[in-house]
Design a protein around this motif. Structure first.
Motif, short mmCIF file in Angstrom:
data_model
loop_
_atom_site.label_atom_id
_atom_site.label_comp_id
_atom_site.label_asym_id
_atom_site.label_seq_id
_atom_site.Cartn_x
_atom_site.Cartn_y
_atom_site.Cartn_z
N ALA A 238 0.82 -1.21 0.00
CA ALA A 238 0.00 0.00 0.00
C ALA A 238 0.86 1.26 0.00
CB ALA A 238 -0.93 0.00 1.22
N ALA A 239 1.93 1.26 0.79
CA ALA A 239 2.77 2.46 0.89
C ALA A 239 3.46 2.75 -0.44
CB ALA A 239 3.81 2.27 1.99
N SER B 197 0.88 3.73 -3.32
CA SER B 197 0.26 5.04 -3.10
C SER B 197 1.25 6.19 -3.34
CB SER B 197 -0.31 5.14 -1.68
OG SER B 197 0.73 5.06 -0.72
N LEU C 268 -5.67 -0.52 3.23
CA LEU C 268 -4.78 0.60 3.49
C LEU C 268 -4.79 1.60 2.33
CD1 LEU C 268 -1.70 -1.13 5.16
CD2 LEU C 268 -3.70 -0.09 6.22
N GLU D 286 -5.85 5.45 2.63
CA GLU D 286 -4.99 6.53 2.12
C GLU D 286 -5.74 7.40 1.13
OE1 GLU D 286 -2.27 8.83 -0.17
OE2 GLU D 286 -3.60 7.28 -0.98
N THR E 162 -2.14 10.35 4.12
CA THR E 162 -1.11 9.65 4.88
C THR E 162 -1.55 9.27 6.29
OG1 THR E 162 0.62 10.74 3.59
CG2 THR E 162 1.26 9.79 5.70
N LEU F 81 -3.45 6.00 6.10
CA LEU F 81 -2.53 4.89 5.85
C LEU F 81 -1.77 4.52 7.12
CD1 LEU F 81 -1.09 2.94 3.88
CD2 LEU F 81 0.47 4.82 3.34
#
Length: 334
Positions: free
Chosen positions: A164-165, A168, A225, A229, A234, A237
């Motif tokens: 996810a991080a 995104s 997530l 987000e 952020t 998330l």
């Protein structure tokens, strides 16, 4: 009256130890508390045999440690073994002509199987005759303690968070993020099936089956997530990732069993992606899919929730008016 530069510089030196202590307290509580307070709570087991013998045995088992066992009566040893293979109970005590016998399933949880072996020891001490123990569904010979599956919980959770991080941050369009997240989830499933299954022998399910289960678990975490987000930026998330690490992983029951966690926490853990993924891996690896319905439903619900959150977040972003650009400076003739 403004504070001096020296006073302003000293504030972080005071705040940092406090913030560190708070963070460490949260981490220790999240990971150590469930482990330290681990003990059987309404652990489902079966008893089988003549009615008089099973009634006496049920009374003895429930009195030995009140609240630890949920004792169910079945007809005979065949019914007890069927209940174990269907994941309705963790083990059974069967009373026959030769005396009691304890059935366990170390594949369902080596810690639980060991606890039931101790029950067999207690029965043997009470009767003066050793009580035999049969492992109906044994853990894999390459990993009899289930260490591989227990250790996989945190890497799989982090895999969903990283998915996810990264998507995104690196991909601007929501559709591309979702497509990449699904691709990364499948890749994670392939790696897990190869490492834990083919190489280490910790999982006994088919390679494609394990790949699909792990991919569904990673996708459930990653898409939720991504949805958070998309909806809250952020901070969304970050809150979702903290929930997965601080609640999902410690409460997954992978290292023991959900029934061994403090009251209510085991149930909560099975409603989160790490716990549902672990239970589903057990079901497909050693129990021919028995008990897979609930974790599949949980993971599917998280996937759908993530897609809905992402859709809502994307819709809200499109409705926001664009930020006006700052006017360019006008040159003034000297």
């Amino acid at each position: 009256m403004s504070s001096s530069p020296a006073a302003r510089g000293a504030r972080p030196a005071v705040l940092l130890p406090v913030l560190f202590a708070v963070a460490l307290t949260v981490l220790l509580t999240a990971f150590a508390w469930p482990a330290v307070r681990s003990q059987p709570r309404d652990l489902p087991v079966a008893v089988a045999g003549p009615p008089a013998a099973t009634a006496q045995l049920t009374e003895a088992l429930t009195a030995r440690e009140p609240g630890a066992l949920e004792v169910r009566t079945v007809a005979d040893q065949a019914a007890a073994e069927a209940a174990i293979r269907d994941r309705e109970v963790y083990g059974a005590v069967v009373v026959g002509d030769g005396g009691p016998q304890v059935l366990v399933a170390s594949a369902a949880g080596p810690v639980v199987a060991q606890a039931l072996r101790e029950v067999a020891g207690g029965l043997g001490a009470a009767t003066g005759t050793p009580v035999p123990v049969e492992d109906v569904v044994p853990a894999p010979a390459a990993d009899p303690r289930g260490a591989g599956l227990a250790a996989a919980g945190l890497p799989l959770a982090i895999g969903g968070i990283l998915t996810a991080a990264l998507t995104s941050r690196l991909l601007p369009r929501l559709r591309l993020r979702i497509a990449a997240a699904l691709g990364m989830a499948v890749a994670g499933g392939m790696v897990t099936a190869t490492v834990l299954g083919t190489w280490l022998g910790s999982l006994s399910g088919g390679w494609w089956t394990v790949t699909g289960v792990v991919a569904l678990g990673i996708a459930a975490t990653a898409l939720v997530l991504l949805g958070l987000e998309s909806l809250a930026g952020t901070p969304g998330l970050a809150v979702g990732a903290a929930t997965v690490v601080l609640l999902g992983n410690p409460l997954s029951g992978l290292a023991s069993a959900p029934e061994l966690l403090p009251a209510g926490l085991g149930t909560l853990g099975q409603l989160l992606p790490p716990g549902a993924t672990g239970s589903l891996l057990r079901s497909v690896s050693w129990f021919d899919g028995a008990g897979a319905g609930s974790p599949v439903l949980v993971l599917t619900a998280w996937v759908v929730a993530g897609l809905l959150l992402a859709a809502v977040g994307g819709s809200l972003r499109r409705r926001r008016p664009p930020v006006a650009a700052a006017p360019a400076p006008v040159a003034v003739a000297a």
